[in-house]
Write a protein that holds these residues in place. Structure first.
Motif, short mmCIF file in Angstrom:
data_model
loop_
_atom_site.label_atom_id
_atom_site.label_comp_id
_atom_site.label_asym_id
_atom_site.label_seq_id
_atom_site.Cartn_x
_atom_site.Cartn_y
_atom_site.Cartn_z
N GLN A 45 43.59 100.53 63.07
CA GLN A 45 44.91 100.29 63.67
C GLN A 45 46.01 100.34 62.60
O GLN A 45 47.08 100.90 62.84
N LEU A 46 45.73 99.79 61.43
CA LEU A 46 46.70 99.82 60.33
C LEU A 46 46.93 101.26 59.85
O LEU A 46 48.05 101.64 59.52
N GLU A 47 45.87 102.04 59.83
CA GLU A 47 46.01 103.46 59.46
C GLU A 47 46.84 104.20 60.51
O GLU A 47 47.77 104.94 60.17
N ALA A 48 46.51 103.99 61.78
CA ALA A 48 47.22 104.68 62.86
C ALA A 48 48.69 104.30 62.91
O ALA A 48 49.55 105.12 63.23
N ALA A 49 49.00 103.06 62.58
CA ALA A 49 50.38 102.58 62.61
C ALA A 49 51.17 103.01 61.38
O ALA A 49 52.39 102.81 61.33
N GLY A 50 50.49 103.57 60.38
CA GLY A 50 51.18 104.02 59.18
C GLY A 50 51.32 102.97 58.10
O GLY A 50 51.91 103.23 57.06
N ALA A 51 50.77 101.77 58.32
CA ALA A 51 50.81 100.74 57.27
C ALA A 51 49.93 101.16 56.09
O ALA A 51 50.25 100.86 54.94
N ILE A 52 48.85 101.88 56.37
CA ILE A 52 48.02 102.49 55.34
C ILE A 52 48.27 103.99 55.44
O ILE A 52 47.96 104.61 56.45
N SER A 53 48.86 104.54 54.39
CA SER A 53 49.23 105.96 54.45
C SER A 53 48.19 106.88 53.82
O SER A 53 48.27 108.09 53.98
N GLY A 54 47.22 106.33 53.10
CA GLY A 54 46.18 107.16 52.51
C GLY A 54 45.39 106.38 51.48
O GLY A 54 45.68 105.21 51.21
N TYR A 55 44.42 107.05 50.90
CA TYR A 55 43.57 106.46 49.88
C TYR A 55 43.51 107.43 48.70
O TYR A 55 43.41 108.64 48.90
N VAL A 56 43.58 106.89 47.47
CA VAL A 56 43.58 107.75 46.28
C VAL A 56 42.74 107.13 45.18
O VAL A 56 42.45 105.93 45.20
N ALA A 57 42.40 107.94 44.19
CA ALA A 57 41.81 107.45 42.95
C ALA A 57 42.93 107.47 41.92
O ALA A 57 43.65 108.46 41.80
N LEU A 58 43.10 106.39 41.19
CA LEU A 58 44.14 106.31 40.17
C LEU A 58 43.54 106.74 38.83
O LEU A 58 42.56 106.15 38.38
N LEU A 59 44.12 107.75 38.24
CA LEU A 59 43.61 108.29 36.99
C LEU A 59 44.40 107.77 35.81
O LEU A 59 45.60 107.49 35.92
N ASP A 60 43.75 107.68 34.66
CA ASP A 60 44.40 107.29 33.42
C ASP A 60 45.06 108.54 32.83
O ASP A 60 44.36 109.49 32.48
N PRO A 61 46.40 108.57 32.73
CA PRO A 61 47.06 109.76 32.19
C PRO A 61 46.56 110.15 30.80
O PRO A 61 46.39 111.34 30.50
N ALA A 62 46.32 109.18 29.93
CA ALA A 62 45.85 109.48 28.58
C ALA A 62 44.49 110.17 28.61
O ALA A 62 44.23 111.10 27.84
#
Length: 157
Positions: A45-62
């Motif tokens: 429901q949170l995904e459908a309502a747009g409260a959760i817009s997606g899932y990602v992996a956070l990378l270390d820029p260095a």
């Protein structure tokens, strides 16, 4: 859906997922005090309502070899719809631009640019950014060290 409209359990779900988006539904359910089925239903429901817009992996820029973080302020010759649209359409195409904001003040935009080196930044500046029609001024500051970096927005649980 405004966060304020959510109940305490939904807020706890959002908070938990912001800190570990890969947690299993069982672990999430345990963390927020629900059984797995209602927990999964709330997440959907949170995904459908747009409260959760997606899932990602956070990378270390260095780790990716991106050592230079620059904050670039851009002032346009004129802040009309045409110049704004040209600029915004252009910077969306540049993978070096991690964030771009239309701002109030002396500049029109602030960008966060991530590149491998100062030479790479110079190349970006000369061959991409300053080639956009309508730029009057560019000012750059370089980050020396990151002090705070958050991806989780504050949610009152």
């Amino acid at each position: 859906m405004p966060i304020e409209a959510l109940d305490r359990t939904d807020r706890r779900i959002l908070d938990a997922l912001q800190h570990d988006g890969r947690m299993t539904n069982q672990d999430l359910a345990d963390a927020v005090g629900l059984s797995p089925s209602p927990c999964l239903r709330r997440v959907r429901q949170l995904e459908a309502a747009g409260a959760i817009s997606g899932y990602v992996a956070l990378l270390d820029p260095a780790a990716a070899g991106l050592e230079v973080s620059a904050f670039v302020r851009v002032r346009l010759v004129q802040q009309d719809d045409r110049h704004l649209a040209v600029f915004e359409r252009s910077v969306r195409e540049f993978p070096e631009v991690m964030e771009c904001y239309l701002i109030a003040g002396e500049s029109d935009y602030q960008l966060r640019v991530l590149v491998r080196s100062l030479q790479a930044f110079e190349d970006f500046l000369r061959t991409k950014l300053t080639q956009i029609e309508g730029i009057a001024q560019v000012q750059t500051s370089f980050a020396l060290r990151r002090i705070v970096y958050r991806t989780a927005i504050p949610i009152d649980t």
